[in-house]
Enzyme design. Sequence first.
Site, PDB file in Angstrom:
ATOM      1  N   LYS A 147       0.825  -1.216   0.000  1.00 58.92           N
ATOM      2  CA  LYS A 147       0.000   0.000   0.000  1.00 58.92           C
ATOM      3  C   LYS A 147       0.849   1.252   0.000  1.00 58.92           C
ATOM      4  CE  LYS A 147      -4.502  -1.459   1.543  1.00 58.92           C
ATOM      5  NZ  LYS A 147      -5.653  -1.173   2.408  1.00 58.92           N
ATOM      6  N   LYS A 186      -5.917 -11.488  -8.938  1.00 57.69           N
ATOM      7  CA  LYS A 186      -7.200 -11.473  -8.227  1.00 57.69           C
ATOM      8  C   LYS A 186      -8.127 -10.408  -8.811  1.00 57.69           C
ATOM      9  CE  LYS A 186      -8.673 -10.566  -3.615  1.00 57.69           C
ATOM     10  NZ  LYS A 186      -8.306 -10.160  -2.266  1.00 57.69           N
ATOM     11  N   LYS A 199     -11.471  -4.191  -7.727  1.00 63.33           N
ATOM     12  CA  LYS A 199     -12.162  -3.017  -8.259  1.00 63.33           C
ATOM     13  C   LYS A 199     -11.209  -1.865  -8.534  1.00 63.33           C
ATOM     14  CE  LYS A 199     -13.798  -1.850  -3.640  1.00 63.33           C
ATOM     15  NZ  LYS A 199     -14.135  -3.096  -2.987  1.00 63.33           N
TER      16      LYS A 199
END
Length: 337
Positions: free
Chosen positions: A120, A202, A205
């Site tokens: 992140k 994976k 969105k």
Amino acid sequence: MEPNQTPVKKQRILSGIQPTGTPTLGNYIGAMRNWKLLEDEYECLYMVADLHTITVRQEPAKFRQNAMQMLGLLLASGLDPKKSTLFFQSHVHQHAELAWLLNCYTYMGEMNRMTQFKDKSAKHADNINCGLFTYPVLMAGDILLYQANLVPVGKDQMQHLEICRDIAQRVNGVYGNVFTVPEGYYSKVGARVMSLQEPTRKMSKSEAEDSFISVLDTPDVIRRKYRRAVTDSEACIRFDVENQPGVSNLLSIICALTSEDMEKLVASFEGKGYGDLKAAVTDVTIETLAPIQAEFTRVMKDKKYMEEVYREGAQRAGYLAERTLQKFMKKIGYVAK
Ligand code: TRP
């Protein structure tokens, strides 16, 4: 119940989902849908993990809308607020308080090892804030506040759950029995749903629009996205993740949504083409999502009901959370209120 029989105390489950936008079909299959399956056997607390979400900057109006939408979708996916406690994490102030205390029982070195932090911070290089760094401590507190026995999580959260167990054991080691040490709950069903465009990754969105199905996509959009889904040139329908990841992904979506056996499903496509496979996955997806979408539209209009659900949820959760927080604070040595 038979007379003289003491009721068996149900094991307690806690889980959370972040309100970061409309969930994908992958989130539905991997998380939301399974929550409902646990509702009778366990005492469940499910929260919209909105304190976690501000580790990434949010636009206020959109954030509020996403949070309400997530609650609406949990209700629409069939969770019954009479059975499960549904609440917003931010409505139970004990989460932030316990997170502070636990921060002081967690080492920088432990947090430094968290792979999600590394990912992140690479993705949000302009906002590597302290919250992003200590996020696993907040999550540990979420779980420990409720003395949860089991925590349904995806693979990406396993490392965070491990840290939660380490922190709980450390605190228990110092003060005696403060926290229940939780176990992960990994559901037997629930395939890993992959991207429609890059089926080795994976479904997410945050990737291109065409690579994921959102639970609120209309039938037309669903049809279009599957039509464009990547397959291969092998021209046969086999479940072979290694060599045919795209085709295998569509097959596992069908299996997950129909509970059909993979072998039987593959056999049913004998002599058929990718067009047939895509038609089949389109149909089951639309069929699955239609009732959820209808219920979502209905429940979102019923603001009073939604309010009732999250207020009652926060009250019940807050009661349990306060008990644990007071217990821990007393053990640490804080003067009682
Ligand atoms: N961190 C989880 C995620 O991003 C969400 C979450 C927050 C959670 N608190 C939790 C999950 C407690 C399980 C238990 O998916």
